[in-house]
Design an enzyme around this catalytic site. Sequence first.
Site, PDB file in Angstrom:
ATOM      1  N   ASP A 104     -14.247  34.802  31.118  1.00  0.00           N
ATOM      2  CA  ASP A 104     -14.192  36.230  30.815  1.00  0.00           C
ATOM      3  C   ASP A 104     -15.557  36.663  30.297  1.00  0.00           C
ATOM      4  OD1 ASP A 104     -13.118  38.769  30.622  1.00  0.00           O
ATOM      5  OD2 ASP A 104     -11.593  38.253  29.134  1.00  0.00           O
ATOM      6  N   ASP A 105     -15.771  37.965  30.269  1.00  0.00           N
ATOM      7  CA  ASP A 105     -17.045  38.476  29.770  1.00  0.00           C
ATOM      8  C   ASP A 105     -17.140  38.342  28.257  1.00  0.00           C
ATOM      9  OD1 ASP A 105     -15.086  40.426  29.321  1.00  0.00           O
ATOM     10  OD2 ASP A 105     -16.286  42.093  30.046  1.00  0.00           O
ATOM     11  N   ASP A 108     -12.874  39.237  22.090  1.00  0.00           N
ATOM     12  CA  ASP A 108     -12.982  40.170  20.973  1.00  0.00           C
ATOM     13  C   ASP A 108     -12.048  39.704  19.857  1.00  0.00           C
ATOM     14  OD1 ASP A 108     -12.863  42.400  19.230  1.00  0.00           O
ATOM     15  OD2 ASP A 108     -13.282  43.792  20.847  1.00  0.00           O
TER      16      ASP A 108
END
Length: 168
Positions: A104-105, A108
Site C-alpha cells: 500500500d502507499d 495511517d
Amino acid sequence: MTDRLPHEKGFHVSWDQIHRDSRALAWRLDGQGPEKGGTWKAVVAITRGGMAPAMIVSRELDIRTVDTISVKSYNWQEQTDPHLLKAPSSELMGKDGAGVLIVDDLVDTGKTLELVRKLYPKAHFATVYAKPQGREMVQTFVTEVSQDTWIFFPWDMALQYVEPYRGA
C-alpha cells in the site's frame, strides 16, 4: 501557526518521489521473500493508493503475478471504517496469504491493514510511508511521517499556482 487545518500540514509527493520511494521499498524487500531464493509468490496492491507502488515493486523484483484487494476507508480526507470491496484470487492467496507481498502507499491508523491482516495473517505487509499509529501493522516501509501530516499523493493533485507563504 496553529490556525491551520489538520490536512494543511502537508507532505507533497511528486510522481518522481513516489517512484524513487517505491524503488527503495523494493530494495528493502529484495531477497526477503519466503520462497526459494527469497522471492515472493505474488504482489497484491491495496487499491487504489497501493497500485502505483505495487507496480513499481513488482517490476523491480521481477514478480509477474499481481492482484488487487480493494478496501475503502476514506471519503476524501475523512477516514471511515474500512470495508472490503474486492478480494484477490483465493487460489493465489491460499488460506492465509503465505508468500504474498501486500503493498500500500501508506499506513495511517492501521485500520485498513488490520482488516486485510485478519484475512491473510501470513502475508508480508509493506508500505511506502508509515505513520506512528499504524506502523506496527507493516513489516517493511520506507519513510515515517508524523501522525498529523496529510500526504498529498500525485494521483490526487493538479499543478496550479500557490500564494507565497507570507503573501504576495
